[in-house]
Design a protein around this motif. Structure first.
Motif, mmCIF file in Angstrom:
data_model
loop_
_atom_site.group_PDB
_atom_site.id
_atom_site.type_symbol
_atom_site.label_atom_id
_atom_site.label_comp_id
_atom_site.label_asym_id
_atom_site.label_seq_id
_atom_site.Cartn_x
_atom_site.Cartn_y
_atom_site.Cartn_z
ATOM 1 N N THR A 90 0.829 -1.211 0.000
ATOM 2 C CA THR A 90 0.000 0.000 0.000
ATOM 3 C C THR A 90 0.861 1.258 0.000
ATOM 4 O OG1 THR A 90 -1.758 -1.185 1.158
ATOM 5 C CG2 THR A 90 -1.849 1.224 1.211
ATOM 6 N N LEU A 91 1.916 1.263 0.807
ATOM 7 C CA LEU A 91 2.787 2.445 0.844
ATOM 8 C C LEU A 91 3.501 2.649 -0.489
ATOM 9 C CD1 LEU A 91 4.227 2.131 4.451
ATOM 10 C CD2 LEU A 91 2.510 3.754 3.626
ATOM 11 N N CYS A 92 3.974 1.567 -1.113
ATOM 12 C CA CYS A 92 4.613 1.686 -2.434
ATOM 13 C C CYS A 92 3.625 2.206 -3.476
ATOM 14 C CB CYS A 92 5.171 0.333 -2.883
ATOM 15 S SG CYS A 92 6.644 -0.187 -1.999
ATOM 16 N N TRP A 93 2.408 1.696 -3.427
ATOM 17 C CA TRP A 93 1.374 2.136 -4.355
ATOM 18 C C TRP A 93 1.074 3.617 -4.168
ATOM 19 C CZ3 TRP A 93 -4.093 2.598 -2.785
ATOM 20 C CH2 TRP A 93 -4.918 2.990 -3.843
ATOM 21 N N ARG A 94 0.972 4.054 -2.909
ATOM 22 C CA ARG A 94 0.689 5.468 -2.626
ATOM 23 C C ARG A 94 1.840 6.361 -3.075
ATOM 24 N NH1 ARG A 94 -3.954 6.439 -3.056
ATOM 25 N NH2 ARG A 94 -3.504 8.487 -2.248
ATOM 26 N N MET A 95 3.049 5.799 -3.168
ATOM 27 C CA MET A 95 4.199 6.588 -3.613
ATOM 28 C C MET A 95 4.357 6.564 -5.126
ATOM 29 S SD MET A 95 7.164 6.152 -0.789
ATOM 30 C CE MET A 95 6.923 4.520 -0.144
ATOM 31 N N GLY A 96 3.430 5.893 -5.834
ATOM 32 C CA GLY A 96 3.416 5.982 -7.279
ATOM 33 C C GLY A 96 3.723 4.705 -8.038
ATOM 34 N N ALA A 97 4.018 3.618 -7.355
ATOM 35 C CA ALA A 97 4.278 2.359 -8.060
ATOM 36 C C ALA A 97 2.975 1.788 -8.598
ATOM 37 C CB ALA A 97 4.939 1.355 -7.112
ATOM 38 N N ALA A 98 3.092 1.038 -9.674
ATOM 39 C CA ALA A 98 1.920 0.343 -10.212
ATOM 40 C C ALA A 98 1.453 -0.658 -9.162
ATOM 41 C CB ALA A 98 2.297 -0.379 -11.506
ATOM 42 N N PRO A 99 0.136 -0.855 -9.006
ATOM 43 C CA PRO A 99 -0.368 -1.725 -7.933
ATOM 44 C C PRO A 99 0.234 -3.128 -7.914
ATOM 45 C CG PRO A 99 -2.175 -0.488 -8.894
ATOM 46 C CD PRO A 99 -0.962 -0.201 -9.723
ATOM 47 N N VAL A 100 0.360 -3.777 -9.068
ATOM 48 C CA VAL A 100 0.907 -5.137 -9.074
ATOM 49 C C VAL A 100 2.353 -5.129 -8.583
ATOM 50 C CG1 VAL A 100 1.555 -7.082 -10.549
ATOM 51 C CG2 VAL A 100 -0.666 -5.972 -10.848
#
Length: 151
Positions: A105-115
């Motif tokens: 979730t933190l990586c996704w919130r920082m802009g990474a693609a969800p997968v």
């Protein structure tokens, strides 16, 4: 005035570091008692890092630290909520699934693609679990995965 904010925050974090370090010394001595690395080692290291960072903030505050606004505040609130949820889910869910969800979730919130974000969370959870379990010989909660351990 902004330098005063850093100094006050530094003092508060130093108090937290001392309390956290003292709390780490209160862990029961593991069976055998002479282990160099025990359950208190990691919290003690974190307390030292926090104390040094706090001292840095107190004695060398940022001359131009602007408070975040708008979307950045929202992202910070989301990050704090994710970390609170992580601590609450760690025991019942277990280390690996909780870490997968939190880091993903933190990586996704920082802009990474969800997968990619959640694959990163899964890899981080497994690698850290294996490191703590086999290299440091420290137990992390298995939670729902404890069913697999019994098989």
């Amino acid at each position: 005035m902004t330098q005063l904010n850093d100094r006050i925050f530094g003092v508060l974090m130093l108090v937290l570091a001392v309390a956290y370090g003292w709390g780490a010394t209160q862990f029961p001595v593991p069976f055998g008692g002479s282990e160099a690395v025990g359950p208190e080692t990691f919290p003690k290291v974190l307390a030292v890092v926090l104390a040094l960072s706090s001292l840095y903030l107190m004695f060398k505050p940022d001359p131009d630290n602007a408070w975040p606004k708008g979307r950045i505040i929202l992202e910070l609130v989301i990050a704090v909520l994710v970390l609170v949820a992580y601590t609450l889910l760690l025991q019942p869910l277990g280390f690996i699934p909780s870490t997968l969800l939190a880091v993903g979730t933190l990586c996704w919130r920082m802009g990474a693609a969800p997968v990619r974000a959640y694959v990163t969370g899964a890899v981080a959870g497994v690698v850290v679990y294996l490191l703590f379990t086999y290299a440091l010989n420290l137990a992390l909660p298995l939670g729902v995965l404890s069913v697999l351990e019994g098989s």
